[in-house]
Structure formats: C-alpha cells, structure tokens
Design an enzyme around this catalytic site. Structure first.
Site, PDB file in Angstrom:
ATOM      1  N   ASP A 108      -5.381  -2.981   7.385  1.00 18.95           N
ATOM      2  CA  ASP A 108      -4.208  -2.235   6.907  1.00 18.95           C
ATOM      3  C   ASP A 108      -3.896  -2.578   5.446  1.00 18.95           C
ATOM      4  OD1 ASP A 108      -1.802  -0.962   6.516  1.00 18.95           O
ATOM      5  OD2 ASP A 108      -0.884  -1.700   8.356  1.00 18.95           O
TER       6      ASP A 108
ATOM      7  N   HIS B 226      -3.915   1.152   8.963  1.00 26.17           N
ATOM      8  CA  HIS B 226      -2.495   1.370   9.259  1.00 26.17           C
ATOM      9  C   HIS B 226      -2.292   2.169  10.541  1.00 26.17           C
ATOM     10  CE1 HIS B 226       1.638   1.060   8.002  1.00 26.17           C
ATOM     11  NE2 HIS B 226       1.832   2.357   8.061  1.00 26.17           N
TER      12      HIS B 226
ATOM     13  N   SER C 201       4.580   1.779  11.836  1.00 23.87           N
ATOM     14  CA  SER C 201       4.992   1.675  10.448  1.00 23.87           C
ATOM     15  C   SER C 201       6.514   1.456  10.401  1.00 23.87           C
ATOM     16  CB  SER C 201       4.552   2.916   9.670  1.00 23.87           C
ATOM     17  OG  SER C 201       4.668   2.721   8.276  1.00 23.87           O
TER      18      SER C 201
END
Length: 614
Positions: A556, A588, A467
């Site tokens: 995601d 994700h 991320s």
C-alpha cells in the site's frame, strides 16, 4: 471454477469473488468491444468481436489493467498496467490486425497519455522524471522523442493534435492555477481555483479545433459544473450546472460529461443524486437518452460511443442483479447484449437496495441506502458499510459486499455522510476538518435512525470500511464500544497526527490539500494536535476497544503498513481481540480472488463470533 461447479456453489461464495468482466471499450467503428476479463490468476484483455465471438488477447496476471483506449483508426489499442497494489503504471499497446502486444513504456513512470485524432500511429505521454514531469512523444512503430520537462506542473494539458497547451499548477495554499500558452515559459494563468473548488477539479480536454478547454469544478458555484475556457481570450463560461447536484456519473462511465464524437463538443451531462439523471446539452442526443432504458428502475449508463455516433456502449445497472453491457444502435434503438460483469450471478435471487435518508442531529439532511436480508424479520444485526475518500460516495448499484452480508442475515447501511461528493459543494465541504467529528457523528446518527425505524438491532452493530471507511470503523470501535460491537478495517489510516505531519510519499503532491481537508473546518480555526489525537484511533485506543478485524496490503503506497502493524500490536497489548490479515501482494485494495476468499471467510467467521445472535 467450472460452469457446473459455479451453478452448485453457495451464493455467498460467488459474491466474494471479484468482477469477471469489466472496463469495456468500444472500437471506433462500433463493431467490437475490448474488455478486462479477470481469472483467479489475474486480469486478461479479451475482444468481443463483431460476430459475437470472443478471444483472448493478452494476460497480465498479478497486475492491474486500466485506461484502455483505441486509436481513432482502430489500428492499435493502448492501455496502462501495473503490478497489483504498486500504482506505478507502464504503457503497452496491441497492434492490428492481429492485435500483437508490445510495450511502449516499461519503467512504471507513466502518469497519463494522449492519442492524436489525425496521427493514429503516435502517442504522447507524461512521466515522472528527476526534473518533475516530462513529456514524451512515441511512434507506435518505434522511437521516442523527449519533448521537455515541465517542472512545477501537477498535470499537463495536451490537445487532440498532441500539442502541449498548458498545465495545472498547485499553489502552496492548496489552490490551483490553470495556465495556457505555447510553452511553459510563456504560459499565462487563465483560471485560479480555490482550495475548495480544487478538490473536485477535473480537466475534460480541448475541443476538436483547440479553441476551448473544458473542465469541471465547483469553484465559484454551489455545485460542480462544466466550464468552457476560451483559449484565446481566457474567458470562462458555464456550459452546464445543476442547482443542487454535482456533474457526476458512475465511476465506470467517467466524470459525467460526454462529447459528440463527430463535432467534439460536449452534448450530455449527468448528475447522480439517489438515482442517475441525464441532461442533453444539444438536441442531437435527446431521442437516444429518452430511449436509453425501458425500465426507470434500471439506469442505462453511457460508457462509450463510436466515431460516427451510430453505436453506444451502455451498461444497465441493477441493485439485485449483476450489471449487463450492451450495444445500442442510436438510429433504431435496437440493443445487442454483450455480457455481464458477474455472469455466475445471473438468475440468482438477490436482495434489494432501498433509500435510507435521514436528518442528522444538527439538522443536516444525510442521504444513503440500506439493504436488508431477504429472509427474517427486523430488527436485524447490522453492518454500517462506510465508504472511503472521505470525498467518495455510495451509489444505487449492485453492491457485492452488501449482498454477501444480506446472505448471512445482516442488514447493511450505506451512509453518504457530510463530506461525500455529488450533493453540492456545501455538503462536501461540510466534511472539512470533520474526520472523527461530524462525519463520524453522521454514522452514529444513521444507526440511531435505523433503531428508531425498527430496522437495526441496537446491541448488534458492526462498522466495516476501507481507507477512510476503515479509519471510521477503527475510531468507532475505540470510542463507541457501547454502540459498536465489533469493527472491520481495511487499509485504514490510524494516526491523523502522523498523516498530516509527514504524509506518505504518495500524498506529497497533494499534501497541502490533504492537510486542509483533515485540519481545516469549513468554519472556525484549524484543529490543534490535541484535537487530532482525540480523533486518531492510534491515540484513543484502550482496553475497552471493541473486537477488531484489521486487513492491509503490504504494498500500500497510501497508508503505510508499518503504522497499521504498530496499531495492531498495541491493541493486542491491551488484550483487545484482533484478527490481523497482511497480504504481501496487495496494495490499498484487496483485489485478487484468492485474497478476497481469505478476507471474506475471515469476515464471515468474525461476524458470526461477535455479531450473530447466539
């Protein structure tokens, strides 16, 4: 994998597996624990009974399970679940006495749900609807009533008697308004929270008598504190505040506030600096907290408490061993062991996590940790493990990825760069407008500090993150190939211009806050498009970029896979060495054991090629 095969498996192979036993919840009578047991096929719910026997309840293979809660009389267990990576939650329950499974809401629209203290056969939940947020009341024996749509609210407030009491509304400038009242039309504002305080706002719920609302925020204070709002008068008072640290605990233990299950008032708060610290708000829990752990180096973390408060569910956190759950009898101090999250690692020799704090070049103190290999002498080849968020943080804990790297001979650095949470509002907001700026520089300063201490081999450094951490790894590879030999990026946003101009649908509700965090420095004017491009991997990518390993889940909802695919294609056009992994059944995060085996096998080979000393 059989027990015998597990005992013979190389340690690094065991470390790349996901946690086996997680998210336990204590039954109201304190005798049983339900938990998520994860197999190669996926998660399952299991019950650890009063006699120590365990049994399988239901499987949700290919999904994610969370938010487990017992009804007050233990007649049912409720939980949310979603297809892995989708983040659209259904609601199901298991009914006593045989805990028969049954769905309640199957359309994946559930935002949150509440259970009654007095009517255990009823649940109220909020769901996404065409009108905004809808509130629904469901009888566990069958039948659902729509209580109405609450347009304009980001979150609804419901008390222990399942009455709508108000909501949280996002303003156009990113600030938050907390409203209370008998209905949406007559609700009045009782608290206005600025955009900086809104970033760490967490509603904790109502007191048993419904007269007080408790919430956490750093608004108007130096740290995140526990506030009480008088529902009748709107008066706000501080229940607990630490002068330098935010109210916080380990993620598995919630937000760092525990309530007396008998009286319903908050009685324990925690803060988490380099280590966890408890603060009793009333005399009742003081002796239990004093005897929570016999070893000061092994934090005992409160997970759950029985209805009569005679039994606590506690987890002992280690840095060099899996975490272990136990039941604690509060009257006698006697503990009953339950299980470990990674039982296959019990008794294995593992590395230790040490403190690694330093002062950044502008004078900002930056906390963190380091894990060195068990064998070999420094300086070591080093991987900077960049946490996500960016308002996440690293904790003193068992860190499987760091252990995996240590087993391969790599030192890892875990930097709580400015912008990380837990260390007060000034430290967190110092990261505003600093994507690719001072937050990134803190990571480079950590490497220089490691070199100065003789720990880090200066020409053998990699960055690795997911991320925001993946973004930081890509940016380092693109702009500092002199410092970073290679980078590993998972679920990484690549283009800040696109992220702030047209956030993915997942971020739409929080788009103003996201833009503020990316664009608006704590002091000074907002960043312009040119500055954003200079901090975006997609715009600074060139032929000098360090080799990359890029991984992404196709599902995601937070970072669109198409943008990552385009970045990889452009990198290959510059002849940058790129390994690209796309997981069709992940979002994700990469959660499935089969996918983790692929990912970590690639990471091991990638680092061997680009970081090992040949």
């Amino acid at each position: 994998m059989s027990i015998d095969a597990t005992s013979r498996a190389p340690l690094r192979h065991l470390l790349l597996e996901g946690e086996r036993n997680t998210w336990p919840r204590l039954s109201p009578d304190g005798r049983s624990v339900v938990f998520v047991h994860t197999t190669d096929a996926g998660p399952e719910l299991w019950l650890h009974g009063a006699n120590g026997a365990r049994r399988h309840l239901i499987s949700h293979h290919g999904e994610t399970i969370g938010d487990l809660r017992w009804t007050p009389d233990a007649s049912a267990l409720l939980y949310r679940h979603a297809p892995r990576g989708r983040e659209r939650w259904a609601l199901s329950h298991l009914r006593a006495p045989d805990l028969t499974p049954s769905p309640l809401v199957e359309d994946g629209s559930v935002i949150e749900y509440w259970l009654s203290r007095t009517a255990p056969g009823v649940v109220v939940h909020s769901s996404r609807t065409a009108a905004g947020v809808g509130l629904f009341r469901t009888n566990l024996d069958g039948g659902t009533e729509r209580l109405g749509d609450q347009a304009g609210f980001h979150r609804l407030l419901v008390d222990g008697d399942l009455r709508w009491r108000g909501g949280v509304r996002l303003a156009e400038d990113g600030s938050v308004r907390v409203l209370l009242g008998p209905d949406a039309d007559s609700a009045r504002e009782v608290l206005a929270i600025g955009v900086e305080g809104a970033a760490d706002l967490s509603v904790q719920g109502f007191s048993h008598d419904g007269r007080r609302l408790y919430l956490l925020t750093s608004d108007g204070a130096a740290t995140r504190r526990l506030l009480s709002v008088d529902v009748g008068t709107g008066e706000v008072s501080t229940v607990f505040a630490h002068p330098g640290l935010d109210v916080e605990s380990y993620p598995i233990a919630g937000e760092g506030v525990w309530f007396d299950p008998v009286g319903g008032e908050p009685d324990v708060c925690a803060v988490l600096g380099q280590r966890l610290g408890y603060h009793a708000l009333t005399p009742g829990p003081e002796p239990v907290l004093a005897g929570l752990t016999a070893d000061p180096d092994v934090p005992g973390v409160i997970i759950d408490r029985s209805a009569d408060d005679r039994t606590w569910l506690v987890v002992d956190v280690h840095d060099d061993a899996p975490i272990e759950y136990r039941l604690l009898a509060t009257g006698t101090g006697v503990s009953t062991p339950l299980f470990a999250n990674r039982p296959e690692l019990l008794g294995r020799p593992l590395a230790r996590l040490e403190d690694f704090g330093f002062t950044a070049r502008d004078g900002m103190p930056v906390p963190g940790y380091a894990m060195r290999p068990r064998h070999g002498e420094p300086p070591f080849p080093t991987v900077v493990l960049v946490h996500g968020g960016p308002a996440g943080r690293d904790w003193w804990r068992f860190h499987a990825e760091a252990q995996f790297l240590a087993e391969l001979g790599y030192l890892s650095l875990h930097v709580n760069y400015r912008g990380s949470r837990g260390f007060g509002k000034a430290f967190r907001t110092a990261g505003d407008g600093e994507w690719g700026g001072k937050m990134q520089q803190d990571l480079y300063d950590a490497v220089e500090e490691g070199v100065r201490r003789g720990l880090v081999a200066p020409d053998r450094v990699a960055f690795h993150g997911s991320s925001y951490g993946g973004y930081a790894a890509l940016l380092a590879a693109c702009t500092r190939p002199d410092l970073v030999r290679c980078a590993i990026a998972i679920s990484a946003p690549c283009d800040l211009v696109a992220l702030t101009a047209e956030p993915p649908p997942y971020w739409q509700a929080l788009a103003v806050r996201l833009r503020h965090q990316v664009l608006q420095p704590h002091q000074g004017p907002p960043l312009d498009a040119e500055e954003l491009r200079s901090r975006s991997p997609a715009h600074v990518l060139g032929p000098d970029c360090a080799p990359l390993l890029v991984a992404h889940g196709v599902r995601d909802p937070r970072v669109a896979a198409a943008g990552v695919d385009e970045f990889v294609s452009r990198a290959r056009g510059f002849d940058v060495p790129v390994r690209h992994l796309r997981f069709a059944d992940e979002g994700h995060h990469v959660r499935a054991n089969a996918n983790r085996r692929v990912l970590f096998a690639e990471i091991e080979e990638f680092l061997e090629v680009h970081l090992a000393d040949h």
